[in-house]
Scaffold this active site. Structure first.
Site, short mmCIF file in Angstrom:
data_model
loop_
_atom_site.label_atom_id
_atom_site.label_comp_id
_atom_site.label_asym_id
_atom_site.label_seq_id
_atom_site.Cartn_x
_atom_site.Cartn_y
_atom_site.Cartn_z
N ASN A 14 0.81 -1.22 0.00
CA ASN A 14 0.00 0.00 0.00
C ASN A 14 0.84 1.27 0.00
O ASN A 14 0.55 2.22 -0.73
CB ASN A 14 -0.92 0.01 1.23
CG ASN A 14 -2.02 -1.02 1.12
OD1 ASN A 14 -2.31 -1.52 0.04
ND2 ASN A 14 -2.65 -1.34 2.24
N CYS A 127 5.90 7.65 11.09
CA CYS A 127 4.83 8.58 10.72
C CYS A 127 4.61 9.58 11.85
O CYS A 127 4.43 10.78 11.60
CB CYS A 127 3.55 7.82 10.40
SG CYS A 127 2.89 6.82 11.76
N ASN A 277 -1.38 9.27 8.50
CA ASN A 277 -0.13 8.76 9.07
C ASN A 277 0.74 8.09 8.01
O ASN A 277 1.97 8.18 8.05
CB ASN A 277 -0.41 7.79 10.21
CG ASN A 277 -1.40 6.70 9.84
OD1 ASN A 277 -2.50 6.99 9.36
ND2 ASN A 277 -1.04 5.45 10.05
#
EC number: 1.2.1.10
Length: 305
Positions: A14, A127, A277
């Site tokens: 992803n 993040c 994030n």
């Protein structure tokens, strides 16, 4: 003279796919390859449709190609990157590491990007670090910050198995970054996986201890300036309200405190907007890659004259 740096993305999940869409918009970076290990990967299929050369044969395939990338963005796992990093360096390929491997120096664009433009390998920390360390840096460049604490709240569904397995590593790495990059003498990081449904976007709270007589206007202005800088590469990064100043109290250990609340909404390139994030990682990595490419291409042009 080339006008863009040739780029490979290692990893096809992803984060890699979201990163691909950002790189395709870049004026300085040209994504040419995506490298994975799963022939059925959706990320590899998307990359092929978008014109990239793809493989499921891993990094060794990439390094065996006659044409090599100038830059590699790696979004795999720490152990994979630790194994690959020396190979990239031996091949003269710069690496931007989105894993917790931390082979090279950690980079937060508003704070220390210019210091590491010539590093062979840079790490994007976490993040939570990308979202909160700029605020600590904004305060510490105005006054001394003896202690800073950040609380990162992210949608539970946006945290994959890697994040869940490395929560302790996340907190240690981010805490260290609050100190070494943010400039706090002591740092602490907390992450909350928010199970709310529908998912909430990333929200962060940053507490910084400051001297009682600190110039509050200068601190607030510095925070606003840094937020604007982050917004140049993460448009969905914003203050939820004005920085809040509190007088010394027992709860704060007798120190004055400035508290900053930010939220991060993703661009929705591939990941949903609530996954700010993850978006801030791919956006910050793109920013770092672009600045490295600008510096490299300018140096190449200067040498050719």
């Amino acid at each position: 003279m080339p006008t863009k740096a040739k780029v490979a993305i290692v990893g096809s999940g992803n984060i890699s796919t979201d990163l691909l869409y950002k790189l395709l918009r870049s004026d300085w970076l040209e994504p040419r390859w995506m490298v994975g290990i799963d022939p059925q990967s959706e990320g590899l299929a998307r990359a092929r449709k978008l014109g990239l050369e793809t493989t499921h044969e891993g990094v060794d395939w990439l390094l065996a190609q006659p044409e090599k990338p100038d830059l590699v963005f790696e979004a795999t796992s720490a152990y994979v990157h630790r194994d690959a990093a020396p190979k990239y360096e031996a091949a003269g390929i710069r690496a931007i590491d989105l894993t917790p491997a931390a082979v090279g120096p950690a980079v937060i664009p508003p704070a220390n990007l210019r210091q590491h433009l010539d590093a062979p390998n840079v790490n994007m920390i976490t993040c939570g670090g990308q979202a909160t360390i700029p605020i600590v840096f904004a305060v510490s460049r105005v006054v001394e910050v003896p202690y800073a604490e950040i609380v990162a709240s992210v949608a539970s569904v946006s945290a994959g198995p890697g994040t869940r397995a490395n929560i302790d590593e996340f907190t240690k790495t981010t805490s260290r970054g609050v100190e070494t990059i943010g400039g706090a003498k002591r740092g602490k990081a907390i992450i909350i996986l928010n199970p709310a449904d529908p998912p909430m976007i990333m929200r962060d709270t940053i507490f910084c201890a400051i001297p009682e007589d600190a110039d509050r206007d200068a601190i607030a202005q510095s925070i606003h300036d840094v937020v604007k800088e982050v917004q140049t590469y993460v448009p969905g990064y914003r203050l939820l309200n004005e920085p809040q100043f509190d007088e010394p109290s027992l709860n704060s250990g007798g120190q004055a405190v400035v508290t900053t609340f930010v939220e991060v909404e993703g661009a929705g390139d591939y990941l949903p907007p609530y996954a700010g994030n993850l978006d801030i990682m791919t956006a910050a990595a793109t920013k770092v890659g672009e600045e490295i490419a600008k510096e490299t291409l300018a140096t190449t042009a200067g040498g050719a004259q």
